[in-house]
Enzyme design. Structure first.
Site, PDB file in Angstrom:
ATOM      1  N   GLY A   1       0.369 -24.792 -15.558  1.00 26.70           N
ATOM      2  CA  GLY A   1       1.513 -25.679 -15.698  1.00 26.70           C
ATOM      3  C   GLY A   1       1.906 -25.827 -17.151  1.00 26.70           C
TER       4      GLY A   1
ATOM      5  N   GLN B   1       5.565 -29.498 -24.680  1.00 25.35           N
ATOM      6  CA  GLN B   1       4.550 -28.549 -25.163  1.00 25.35           C
ATOM      7  C   GLN B   1       5.141 -27.347 -25.883  1.00 25.35           C
ATOM      8  OE1 GLN B   1       2.382 -28.431 -21.147  1.00 25.35           O
ATOM      9  NE2 GLN B   1       0.738 -28.184 -22.641  1.00 25.35           N
TER      10      GLN B   1
ATOM     11  N   CYS C   1      -5.837 -28.037 -21.091  1.00 25.42           N
ATOM     12  CA  CYS C   1      -4.413 -28.151 -21.427  1.00 25.42           C
ATOM     13  C   CYS C   1      -4.087 -27.092 -22.475  1.00 25.42           C
ATOM     14  CB  CYS C   1      -4.134 -29.552 -21.966  1.00 25.42           C
ATOM     15  SG  CYS C   1      -2.424 -29.818 -22.452  1.00 25.42           S
ATOM     16  N   LEU C   2      -2.978 -26.396 -22.295  1.00 22.82           N
ATOM     17  CA  LEU C   2      -2.600 -25.362 -23.268  1.00 22.82           C
ATOM     18  C   LEU C   2      -2.403 -25.962 -24.667  1.00 22.82           C
ATOM     19  CD1 LEU C   2      -0.089 -23.190 -21.178  1.00 22.82           C
ATOM     20  CD2 LEU C   2      -2.457 -22.635 -21.762  1.00 22.82           C
TER      21      LEU C   2
ATOM     22  N   HIS D   1      -0.647 -34.169 -14.254  1.00 19.23           N
ATOM     23  CA  HIS D   1      -0.957 -33.782 -15.638  1.00 19.23           C
ATOM     24  C   HIS D   1       0.331 -33.459 -16.403  1.00 19.23           C
ATOM     25  CE1 HIS D   1      -3.499 -31.381 -18.669  1.00 19.23           C
ATOM     26  NE2 HIS D   1      -2.256 -31.060 -18.959  1.00 19.23           N
ATOM     27  N   GLU D   2       1.206 -32.662 -15.772  1.00 17.97           N
ATOM     28  CA  GLU D   2       2.451 -32.272 -16.444  1.00 17.97           C
ATOM     29  C   GLU D   2       3.406 -33.456 -16.573  1.00 17.97           C
ATOM     30  OE1 GLU D   2       2.292 -29.595 -17.943  1.00 17.97           O
ATOM     31  OE2 GLU D   2       0.623 -28.764 -16.837  1.00 17.97           O
TER      32      GLU D   2
ATOM     33  N   HIS E   1       2.738 -35.426 -19.579  1.00 26.76           N
ATOM     34  CA  HIS E   1       3.288 -34.869 -20.822  1.00 26.76           C
ATOM     35  C   HIS E   1       4.687 -35.425 -21.114  1.00 26.76           C
ATOM     36  CE1 HIS E   1       0.422 -31.948 -22.326  1.00 26.76           C
ATOM     37  NE2 HIS E   1       0.275 -31.388 -21.148  1.00 26.76           N
TER      38      HIS E   1
END
Ligand code: NI
Length: 164
Positions: free
Chosen positions: A43, A48, A87-88, A129-130, A133
């Site tokens: 995701g 991000q 997480c990226l 999670h997304e 963000h």
């Protein structure tokens, strides 16, 4: 396109509503799905990649590519579950996080069509999670303070090691 990482203020803002779902937004969504694939993520949210707008994408193995624009979480289960997240934007850091097991989300797709989706398990987790963000929240914020401090320290040490 470079991924914004922990420490940047860009990850800490509340993302802004997308007023018009046009070709530019569709291109952005497709670009985000490409990044998810390239970086082996599941995701990615606008902030991000430095885009402070309310959009995120998911692509879990065995699930279709999904695009969520101006999403609202409209239902969450009382039942929670614990699962390891990464997480990226915080590469190299993983931790179990407690989240609702199932949710219902309302959003618009890249064609400007509204939809609702019920999700559970990993998909529900990635969506939450997304969605976080978009609110400037990271998964480490959901951990007890001592655990979070340890992980941030570990992350900083990993970065130091990489630079030398
Ligand atoms: Ni993330």
């Amino acid at each position: 396109m470079q991924i914004v990482t922990l420490g940047s203020e860009l990850l800490r803002q509340k993302a802004e509503k997308i007023e018009q779902i046009d070709d530019e937004v569709t291109a952005l969504a497709n670009k985000m799905l490409e990044i998810v694939k390239t970086d082996n993520g599941i995701g990615l949210a606008g902030p991000q990649i430095g885009v402070n707008r309310r959009i995120f994408v998911t692509h879990i193995n065995n699930d279709e590519k999904r695009i969520f624009i101006n999403p609202s979480i409209i239902e969450t289960s009382l039942k929670t579950c614990k699962y390891e997240e990464g997480c990226l934007s915080i590469p190299g850091i993983y931790s179990n996080v407690i989240r609702c097991e199932s949710i219902k989300i309302q959003a618009w797709n890249e064609k400007g069509r509204p939809f609702t989706l019920e999700a559970n398990g990993l998909l529900a987790r990635v969506i939450l999670h997304e969605y976080d963000h978009l609110e400037g929240t990271l998964f480490i914020d959901r951990l007890p303070e001592n655990k979070r401090k340890k992980l941030v320290e570990k992350y900083e040490n990993l970065n130091k090691a990489e630079k030398t």
